[in-house]
Design an enzyme around this catalytic site. Structure first.
Site, PDB file in Angstrom:
ATOM      1  N   ALA A   8       0.751  -1.228   0.100  1.00 51.08           N
ATOM      2  CA  ALA A   8       0.097  -0.160  -0.004  1.00 51.08           C
ATOM      3  C   ALA A   8       0.727   1.228  -0.043  1.00 51.08           C
ATOM      4  O   ALA A   8       2.041   0.965   0.355  1.00 51.08           O
ATOM      5  CB  ALA A   8      -0.958  -0.112   1.121  1.00 51.08           C
ATOM      6  N   GLU A  42      -0.941  -9.149  -0.792  1.00 47.31           N
ATOM      7  CA  GLU A  42      -2.421  -9.274  -0.785  1.00 47.31           C
ATOM      8  C   GLU A  42      -3.183  -9.132  -2.063  1.00 47.31           C
ATOM      9  O   GLU A  42      -4.029  -9.969  -2.239  1.00 47.31           O
ATOM     10  CB  GLU A  42      -3.091  -8.029   0.134  1.00 47.31           C
ATOM     11  CG  GLU A  42      -2.384  -8.530   1.536  1.00 47.31           C
ATOM     12  CD  GLU A  42      -2.716  -7.125   2.715  1.00 47.31           C
ATOM     13  OE1 GLU A  42      -2.415  -6.163   2.117  1.00 47.31           O
ATOM     14  OE2 GLU A  42      -3.594  -7.484   3.590  1.00 47.31           O
ATOM     15  N   GLY A  90       0.444  -4.968   0.817  1.00 49.76           N
ATOM     16  CA  GLY A  90      -1.069  -5.009  -0.126  1.00 49.76           C
ATOM     17  C   GLY A  90      -0.496  -5.674  -1.345  1.00 49.76           C
ATOM     18  O   GLY A  90      -1.198  -5.924  -2.164  1.00 49.76           O
ATOM     19  N   GLU A 131       4.282  -5.300   7.084  1.00 47.17           N
ATOM     20  CA  GLU A 131       3.293  -4.371   7.701  1.00 47.17           C
ATOM     21  C   GLU A 131       3.474  -4.193   9.380  1.00 47.17           C
ATOM     22  O   GLU A 131       3.707  -3.105   9.855  1.00 47.17           O
ATOM     23  CB  GLU A 131       1.797  -4.636   7.868  1.00 47.17           C
ATOM     24  CG  GLU A 131       1.165  -4.484   6.247  1.00 47.17           C
ATOM     25  CD  GLU A 131       1.181  -5.726   5.434  1.00 47.17           C
ATOM     26  OE1 GLU A 131       2.193  -6.625   5.674  1.00 47.17           O
ATOM     27  OE2 GLU A 131       0.371  -5.657   4.525  1.00 47.17           O
TER      28      GLU A 131
HETATM   29  N1  3HC Z   1       4.591   3.454  -0.203  1.00 47.34           N
HETATM   30  C1  3HC Z   1       5.006   4.536  -0.321  1.00 47.34           C
HETATM   31  N2  3HC Z   1       6.489   4.776  -0.793  1.00 47.34           N
HETATM   32  C2  3HC Z   1       7.123   3.815  -0.706  1.00 47.34           C
HETATM   33  C3  3HC Z   1       6.854   2.543  -0.464  1.00 47.34           C
HETATM   34  C4  3HC Z   1       5.348   2.227  -0.070  1.00 47.34           C
HETATM   35  N3  3HC Z   1       4.736   1.116   0.138  1.00 47.34           N
HETATM   36  N4  3HC Z   1       7.795   1.609  -0.556  1.00 47.34           N
HETATM   37  C5  3HC Z   1       8.754   2.327  -0.853  1.00 47.34           C
HETATM   38  N5  3HC Z   1       8.458   3.688  -0.886  1.00 47.34           N
HETATM   39  C6  3HC Z   1       9.367   4.768  -1.478  1.00 47.34           C
HETATM   40  C7  3HC Z   1      10.472   5.075  -0.502  1.00 47.34           C
HETATM   41  O1  3HC Z   1       9.862   5.740   0.593  1.00 47.34           O
HETATM   42  C8  3HC Z   1      11.532   5.605  -1.540  1.00 47.34           C
HETATM   43  O2  3HC Z   1      10.915   6.985  -1.648  1.00 47.34           O
HETATM   44  P1  3HC Z   1      12.077   8.080  -1.881  1.00 47.34           P
HETATM   45  O3  3HC Z   1      12.913   7.802  -3.102  1.00 47.34           O
HETATM   46  O4  3HC Z   1      11.365   9.387  -2.049  1.00 47.34           O
HETATM   47  O5  3HC Z   1      13.139   7.997  -0.700  1.00 47.34           O
HETATM   48  C9  3HC Z   1      11.429   4.979  -2.711  1.00 47.34           C
HETATM   49  O6  3HC Z   1      10.005   4.349  -2.680  1.00 47.34           O
HETATM   50  C10 3HC Z   1      12.461   3.956  -3.026  1.00 47.34           C
HETATM   51  O7  3HC Z   1      12.296   3.086  -1.937  1.00 47.34           O
HETATM   52  P2  3HC Z   1      13.635   2.475  -1.107  1.00 47.34           P
HETATM   53  O8  3HC Z   1      14.731   3.620  -1.246  1.00 47.34           O
HETATM   54  O9  3HC Z   1      13.455   1.671   0.039  1.00 47.34           O
HETATM   55  O10 3HC Z   1      14.032   1.448  -2.356  1.00 47.34           O
HETATM   56  P3  3HC Z   1      14.745  -0.003  -2.052  1.00 47.34           P
HETATM   57  O11 3HC Z   1      14.864  -0.268  -3.707  1.00 47.34           O
HETATM   58  O12 3HC Z   1      15.805  -0.176  -1.298  1.00 47.34           O
HETATM   59  O13 3HC Z   1      13.725  -1.073  -1.288  1.00 47.34           O
HETATM   60  C11 3HC Z   1      11.643  -1.842  -0.891  1.00 47.34           C
HETATM   61  C12 3HC Z   1      12.367  -1.032  -2.115  1.00 47.34           C
HETATM   62  C13 3HC Z   1      12.090  -3.128  -0.526  1.00 47.34           C
HETATM   63  C14 3HC Z   1      10.259  -2.070  -1.716  1.00 47.34           C
HETATM   64  C15 3HC Z   1      11.423  -0.968   0.205  1.00 47.34           C
HETATM   65  O14 3HC Z   1      10.911   0.348  -0.401  1.00 47.34           O
HETATM   66  C16 3HC Z   1      10.214  -1.196   1.051  1.00 47.34           C
HETATM   67  O15 3HC Z   1      10.494  -2.341   1.909  1.00 47.34           O
HETATM   68  N6  3HC Z   1       9.001  -0.527   1.024  1.00 47.34           N
HETATM   69  C17 3HC Z   1       8.054  -0.870   2.046  1.00 47.34           C
HETATM   70  C18 3HC Z   1       7.147  -2.118   1.726  1.00 47.34           C
HETATM   71  C19 3HC Z   1       6.185  -2.188   3.065  1.00 47.34           C
HETATM   72  O16 3HC Z   1       6.261  -2.129   4.016  1.00 47.34           O
HETATM   73  N7  3HC Z   1       5.142  -2.609   2.313  1.00 47.34           N
HETATM   74  C20 3HC Z   1       4.022  -2.641   3.126  1.00 47.34           C
HETATM   75  C21 3HC Z   1       3.049  -1.451   3.068  1.00 47.34           C
HETATM   76  S1  3HC Z   1       2.011  -1.422   4.213  1.00 47.34           S
HETATM   77  C22 3HC Z   1       0.593  -2.032   3.461  1.00 47.34           C
HETATM   78  O17 3HC Z   1       0.739  -2.763   2.281  1.00 47.34           O
HETATM   79  C23 3HC Z   1      -0.614  -2.391   4.091  1.00 47.34           C
HETATM   80  C24 3HC Z   1      -1.645  -3.335   3.460  1.00 47.34           C
HETATM   81  O18 3HC Z   1      -1.746  -4.395   4.383  1.00 47.34           O
HETATM   82  C25 3HC Z   1      -3.237  -2.721   3.407  1.00 47.34           C
END
Ligand code: 3HC
Ligand code: NAI
Length: 709
Positions: A65, A112, A109, A132
């Protein structure tokens, strides 16, 4: 509304291909899930289409998400809250098979969405996961209900509670994936989709799978084990246990009711302070690398070779960090005996990693071969960066910098690992102050993830930008700070430790103070930290810098007496505690010393409550943090937060000291600081910035944002 730019729709004969195109990580920003659902609907309405493939463009499948949206939901922004469930349920209801094609990461997400599709194929390098929990929440779009239907309750609970990445191979073996595709992913996915369509079988909907949960009698004890592990590894965090709770509901409730139960727990978590803090940390970790005022395209120096001066506690660990990153490093000591001692610690560390199975023997040897021991400067001219890690003594540092200035190549970076001393004074003995910078590592330097990068008044942008970039290569996070005694981390920590000592002099016990701060979430209490870091270290620094204590200020009475008695902490088997191995045992002798010293100084003894202990230590950190922010030593409050979480064991789920202050409310903090100022005087002078922001809308985060614009 679906946006064709965000989710492309194309066809390959009888297969519709939906391509998510939302760089950088294809997050489910508004428009993306709607686009996928609309694409599936369109394919279902087209008789010529027999199956659907969902794929991501760019470097990854959907990484989750859009985390930025969570803040809007929590702050009640209109239109921000759109449940993903109806959209994902719509995909799952498709009459035509929907195959998800995964490369990069399918996270949160993203996984999911993939599980709402009927089948999942992936490249062998792909990874999936429900991270998450690291944001203080649980999966909120069916993850806790669909994952156990694919891989069983115990495995799903472990994946959700840990938030770890799962390799494609493991995901295949556990039923999350259906196939690995060697070669072109899209081609493989289309072929798989055609097979499923041709089979004539109805699409397999995850919600209908009920034979993989596992036996309750088997998974229940496993869940108990996972809960125990959470209590240990994620002490104080609520989300890991909430994840287990939600997954455990899956086999007990019809699917739709399971989704409702999940939504309730998700909301509860999302609106918690822990989630707000962890989301702040997620963006903070990425923000600290972007330094206001240092242009993105600042030219970088090439770092191919390094050299370290001093093979003690820090120098050895720093050399290991370089070698671990594949950068050859020369390590210099004053004489062969000390050099051997330093090398034997390094070798011991690698041997222990090999024994624990974390490192292969050949790899350990290859890394060790990158560390080149020496007792002279003969090869220093080859180094692109020289890191000084000799004793914390200004005269010695100046001597070493004068020496390395004489041997280093013109472009080389000259870095000091000093933990308190003035970088400008050190730089002044060289002919190239623009190349001098602080690289303050934390102990153990090969493990701790932080480098406080200290800019001197003449340090060039290139040297700063190269340092920030180099930290990433060393698999560490760099936070840039300004030059002052103790920089950000230690200047704040000094006040925290001082208050901890004052509290025991006034009647609290050492164990009580350590317990209160551990219960707050600190990795260790202040006295346990002092014993680990070495009481001698702090006392020597204090001895060398008497001017850091203002005239008439109260000083701690006991630490230097322990130092004089040779009670340096763990390394001498006794300090604030006595030690049985590494186990701290309260020592009545120290208690007696404290009471006697307090009595001699006329300090009244009283019972001290836990809340006062928390305020006197943590609010002291915050008050100094406010000064550092106003002085510009810390550029943003998030920089302080990241330093404290990564370098000082501050609980991430509280977001760092400055974020914690914002949550408590700056007016409340200011009132208590003012109160302690009235009672205890000088050290509690309220920071002007804290006073200025002490109103209902005041916040350090907003101050820093406004200031950076
Ligand atoms: N939402 C918004 N922005 C995100 C994002 C997300 N889920 N994931 C990454 N970004 C952004 C980062 O903030 C970063 O932005 P910036 O360049 O402006 O600083 C850019 O994308 C690149 O991210 P990284 O620097 O972290 O890139 P990497 O290549 O090192 O890593 C990744 C990629 C493994 C995908 C890592 O970004 C990551 O772990 N992201 C988060 C994943 C996550 O937590 N997903 C779950 C979200 S909550 C959810 O899904 C709820 C659901 O159940 C409803
Ligand atoms: P240490 O006492 O373990 O090691 C210092 C080493 O430097 C000794 O082995 C000494 O022989 C060597 N040395 C002295 N002069 C030298 C010279 N001219 N050439 C080569 N080697 C020389 O000290 P430690 O703890 O490693 O501290 C080093 C620096 O790191 C200090 O500035 C300290 O403030 C800083 N630091 C220490 C941390 C800690 O937790 N120990 C944490 C962060 C920074």
């Amino acid at each position: 509304m679906s946006d064709p730019e965000l989710v492309g729709y194309s066809t390959q004969d009888n297969v519709a291909v939906l391509t998510v195109n939302n760089p950088p990580v294809n997050a489910l920003s508004p428009g993306v899930p709607q686009g996928v659902a609309a694409g599936v609907e369109r394919a279902n309405a087209d008789e010529a289409i027999h199956a659907v493939v969902l794929i991501g463009s760019g470097r990854t499948f959907i990484a989750g998400a859009d985390i930025k949206e969570f803040g809007k939901i929590v702050s009640g922004e209109k239109g921000a809250e759109v449940s993903l469930n109806p959209l994902l349920n719509g995909i799952e209801a498709s009459e035509k098979p929907v195959v998800c094609a995964i490369h990069g990461t399918a996270l949160g997400g993203g996984l999911e969405t993939a599980m709402a599709c009927h089948y999942r194929v992936a490249v062998p390098e792909a990874q999936v996961g429900q991270p998450e929990v690291k944001l203080g929440i649980i999966p909120g779009a069916g993850g806790t209900q669909r994952l156990p239907r694919l891989c069983g309750v115990a495995k799903a609970a472990e994946i959700c509670a840990s938030g770890r990445m799962v390799s494609a191979q493991e995901a295949l073996e556990s039923g999350i994936l259906d196939k690995l595709v060697e070669g072109d992913l899209l081609e493989g996915a289309i072929a798989f989709a055609r097979e499923r369509a041709a089979s004539g079988e109805p699409p397999r909907r995850t919600r209908d799978i009920s034979d993989r949960f596992g036996d309750k009698a088997q998974y229940e004890p496993m869940l108990a084990g996972i809960r125990q592990e959470c209590a240990k590894r994620a002490r104080g965090m609520t989300a890991p246990l909430k994840n287990v709770e939600a997954v455990e509901l899956a086999p007990t409730l019809p699917f739709e009711e399971g989704l409702e139960a999940e939504a309730k727990i998700f909301q509860e978590c999302l609106f918690s302070d822990q989630s707000k803090a962890l989301i702040h940390v997620f963006f903070g970790q990425r923000a600290v690398g972007k330094v206001p005022g240092i242009a993105k395209d600042t030219p970088l120096l090439e770092i191919k070779q390094a050299a370290v001066v001093g093979a003690g506690t820090m120098g050895g660990g720093i050399a290991m960090s370089y070698a671990n990153a594949g950068i050859p490093v020369t390590l210099k000591e004053t004489d062969q005996e000390r050099l051997n001692a330093g090398l034997s610690v390094i070798r011991g560390n690698y041997e222990s990693s090999v024994k624990k199975g974390r490192l292969k023997q050949e790899k350990a040897e290859q890394i060790m071969s990158l560390i080149r021991p020496t007792t002279d400067y003969d090869t220093f001219a080859e180094a692109d960066i020289i890191v000084e890690a000799v004793f914390e003594n200004m005269a010695l540092k100046k001597q070493v910098f004068a020496e390395i200035d004489g041997v280093a190549k013109p472009q080389a970076i000259l870095a000091s690992n000093t933990s308190t001393l003035n970088i400008d004074e050190i730089a002044a003995v060289t002919k190239r102050p623009q190349s001098v910078i602080g690289h303050h590592f934390f102990s153990p330097a090969n493990i701790m993830p932080l480098i406080e990068v200290v800019r001197g008044k003449e340090t060039s942008d290139t040297v700063i930008a190269t340092s920030m970039n180099l930290a990433k290569r060393l698999r560490k996070t760099a936070v840039l700070v300004g030059n002052c005694f103790g920089f950000v981390g230690n200047r704040m920590f000094e006040q925290y430790q001082r208050q901890a000592q004052f509290l025991v002099e006034e009647g609290a016990t050492i164990e009580q103070v350590d317990r209160v701060l551990r219960e707050f979430g600190m990795a260790m209490g202040p006295f346990a930290v002092a014993d680990l870091a070495g009481i001698d270290v702090g006392c020597r620094v204090a001895e060398e810098n008497p001017d850091q204590i203002p005239d008439g200020a109260r000083t701690a009475l006991v630490a230097c007496q322990l130092y004089e008695q040779g009670r340096y902490g763990q390394k001498t088997g006794a300090g604030w505690y006595k030690y049985d191995g590494r186990k701290p045992i309260p020592d009545p002798e120290v208690e007696a010393l404290i009471r006697k010293s307090a009595e001699d100084a006329g300090i009244e003894q009283r019972t001290i409550g836990d809340q006062e202990i928390l305020e006197r230590t943590v609010y002291a950190l915050i008050n100094v943090g406010a000064n550092l922010l106003e002085e510009g030593i810390a550029v943003r409050s998030v920089d302080i937060d990241m330093i404290y979480i990564m370098g000082y064991g501050f609980p991430a789920y509280r977001g760092g000291p400055m974020f914690y202050a914002d949550l408590v409310g700056l007016k409340t903090i200011y009132d208590r600081v003012q109160h302690y100022h009235n009672v205890h005087g000088l050290w509690w002078e309220p920071a002007p910035l804290l006073k200025q922001l002490a109103k209902p809308t005041g916040s350090f985060s907003h101050f820093a944002e406004a200031d950076a614009q």
